[in-house]
Write a protein that holds these residues in place. Structure first.
Motif, PDB file in Angstrom:
ATOM      1  N   PHE A   1     -45.098  89.029   0.292  1.00  0.00           N
ATOM      2  CA  PHE A   1     -45.100  87.593   0.598  1.00  0.00           C
ATOM      3  C   PHE A   1     -46.165  86.871  -0.228  1.00  0.00           C
TER       4      PHE A   1
ATOM      5  N   GLY B   1     -49.001  82.427   4.178  1.00  0.00           N
ATOM      6  CA  GLY B   1     -48.371  81.139   4.442  1.00  0.00           C
ATOM      7  C   GLY B   1     -48.941  80.394   5.629  1.00  0.00           C
TER       8      GLY B   1
ATOM      9  N   LYS C   1     -41.404  83.455  12.628  1.00  0.00           N
ATOM     10  CA  LYS C   1     -40.157  83.808  11.941  1.00  0.00           C
ATOM     11  C   LYS C   1     -40.444  84.676  10.729  1.00  0.00           C
ATOM     12  N   LYS C   2     -41.494  84.341   9.958  1.00  0.00           N
ATOM     13  CA  LYS C   2     -41.873  85.161   8.807  1.00  0.00           C
ATOM     14  C   LYS C   2     -42.343  86.546   9.243  1.00  0.00           C
TER      15      LYS C   2
ATOM     16  N   LYS D   1     -42.761  78.845  12.520  1.00  0.00           N
ATOM     17  CA  LYS D   1     -42.584  79.194  11.107  1.00  0.00           C
ATOM     18  C   LYS D   1     -43.232  80.550  10.804  1.00  0.00           C
TER      19      LYS D   1
ATOM     20  N   THR E   1     -42.442  92.194  10.156  1.00  0.00           N
ATOM     21  CA  THR E   1     -42.570  92.326   8.703  1.00  0.00           C
ATOM     22  C   THR E   1     -43.928  92.835   8.240  1.00  0.00           C
TER      23      THR E   1
ATOM     24  N   ALA F   1     -43.754  92.161   4.389  1.00  0.00           N
ATOM     25  CA  ALA F   1     -44.770  91.126   4.167  1.00  0.00           C
ATOM     26  C   ALA F   1     -45.671  91.442   2.976  1.00  0.00           C
TER      27      ALA F   1
END
Length: 444
Positions: A345, A308, A271-272, A268, A162, A342
């Protein structure tokens, strides 16, 4: 016959370097002559990188610098930055006289000649298909140290991480034919290359777009006779081809050097990022490699400050780093790239925090890399000679543990007559930082 002179400045990664070498070959086939100094050239070519913001800034600064130093020269801007932002550059960067992308490099002579004639144009080729023709030319002028060359086996990427702009710049995966790769390798060996650095955005994806696969190519390379190294650069860890371990075990010409960009360890965050793995899976992969090939060397990259990323996520990454004990590691802070998923995001990490995390990883890695290097002291290793330092009475080279440009080096003394580009057997006598010290087997 009218002789045209050019000067080429190559920026960015090894894949870009191959593009530069191909452009040079096509130009010289059309009677262009390389100039040692840009002041001697009629045309200055800057092959740019457009991957992340610092690379884009370097590319623009290089164009501006050449324009300031050589106001009367023609400047042709080429490469990834052009491929991504051609129309904007055409409108805003008046310092450049022409724009040439990174596809269909066989057209470089036409565009370069057009620029000399005063025509300002954009040429981007077709990033949706690979140009086999551009790989048919024999690269005779290489930008690597003697004895080493990069072999690019595919363009683009289908992994869709991403944060990554490669699909925007170079498009989807486009693999070369196996035959064209083999022909190129045979030519490089004929001109004295001892190290073949096989590169792609993700080696394991090779052939998935044309009914073949990576291991079929590797087996074909293993059938070529001769004394040479094969170094494999850039395996996406989620796609790692485990069959390569058996080939390396049976054919020592395939170096047990693995470049696996894990990027992170927190599931986490991975995965993003659009990646399937996690820290525990990656540790199992590292163990498999080292158990199968005890001499294996593993390099990776980490990406910190991704949107994040919390303190807990970063702590998980540091814990992974300590447990993995990677031989080599590069660390980058997240670069927000327009057009990538991204980019939108939320929960962006402040730059100051990201830089602090980068520094912490780097400080920790110094000790890890130095400890990992200690295991080679006392070993006998083949060294690819890169250069002689006559005033010091020594040579600089690389062992299988060092990839070009990014890792350490081996500094050695010898009583033999050696030249850059040759392999010599040496005994490792010590370590100095990230470099090893050695003498050849006959040195006293």
């Amino acid at each position: 016959m009218y002789i045209k002179k050019y000067y080429l400045e190559s920026l960015g990664c090894a894949k870009n370097q191959v593009d530069s070498e191909l452009m040079m070959s096509f130009l010289e086939r059309k009677n262009w002559v390389p100039a040692k100094d840009p002041g001697e050239a009629e045309l200055i070519i800057v092959n740019t990188c457009g991957f992340i913001e610092p690379a884009r800034e370097e590319s623009i600064d290089t164009i501006l610098s050449f324009r300031k130093l050589y106001p009367d020269k023609k400047i042709l801007m080429t490469g990834c930055l052009v491929q991504r932002y051609a129309s904007e550059l055409y409108d805003d960067l008046k310092e450049a006289d022409g724009f040439f992308g990174n596809n269909f490099l066989q057209d470089i002579d036409r565009v370069a000649s057009s620029v000399l004639e005063g025509k300002r144009e954009i040429f981007l080729g077709d990033k949706e298909r690979i140009s086999e023709e551009q790989y048919r030319i024999e690269r005779k002028r290489l930008l690597s140290f003697p004895g080493s060359a990069y072999v690019k086996i595919s363009e683009g990427c289908n992994n869709r991480c991403t944060y990554c702009s490669i699909p925007i710049i170079r498009g989807d995966l486009k693999s070369r034919s196996i035959e064209s790769v083999i022909i190129e390798i045979e030519h490089l060996l004929e001109i004295g290359i001892r190290e073949l650095n096989i590169i792609a955005q993700d080696l394991a994806s090779f052939g998935k777009d044309r009914n073949t696969n990576f291991m079929e190519l590797m087996k074909r390379i293993s059938e070529i006779k001769g004394d040479f190294w094969v170094r494999l650069l850039y395996f996406h860890p989620d796609n790692f081809e485990k069959e390569i371990l058996s080939l390396m075990k049976n054919d020592p010409r395939f170096l047990p050097y693995f470049d696996l960009p894990f990027q992170h360890a927190a599931k986490k965050i991975l995965k993003k990022m659009g990646r399937r793995g996690d820290g525990e899976e990656y540790l199992k992969l590292i163990s498999l490699i080292r158990n199968t090939l005890p001499g294996a060397v593993i390099r990776s990259t980490f990406l910190v400050g991704f949107p994040g990323e919390t303190k807990e996520d970063f702590k998980e990454l540091v814990d992974f780093q300590k447990r993995a004990e990677l031989d080599w590691l590069g660390v980058f802070t997240y670069s927000r790239e327009e057009g990538t998923p991204a980019y939108g995001f939320r929960k962006r990490v402040p730059e100051k925090v990201a830089l602090s995390r980068k520094s912490e990883i780097e400080r920790l890695q110094v000790g890890i890399s130095e400890r990992r290097l200690e295991r080679f002291v006392g070993a006998n290793l083949d060294i690819l000679v890169e250069e002689e330092v006559r005033e010091e009475g020594l040579f600089i080279g690389r062992a299988y543990i060092d990839a070009p440009e990014v890792d350490g080096a081996v500094v050695f003394r010898t009583s033999s007559s050696v030249r850059p580009g040759e392999l010599i057997r040496c005994r490792i006598t010590g370590r100095a930082g990230f470099d090893l010290e050695a003498v050849d087997e006959g040195y006293s």
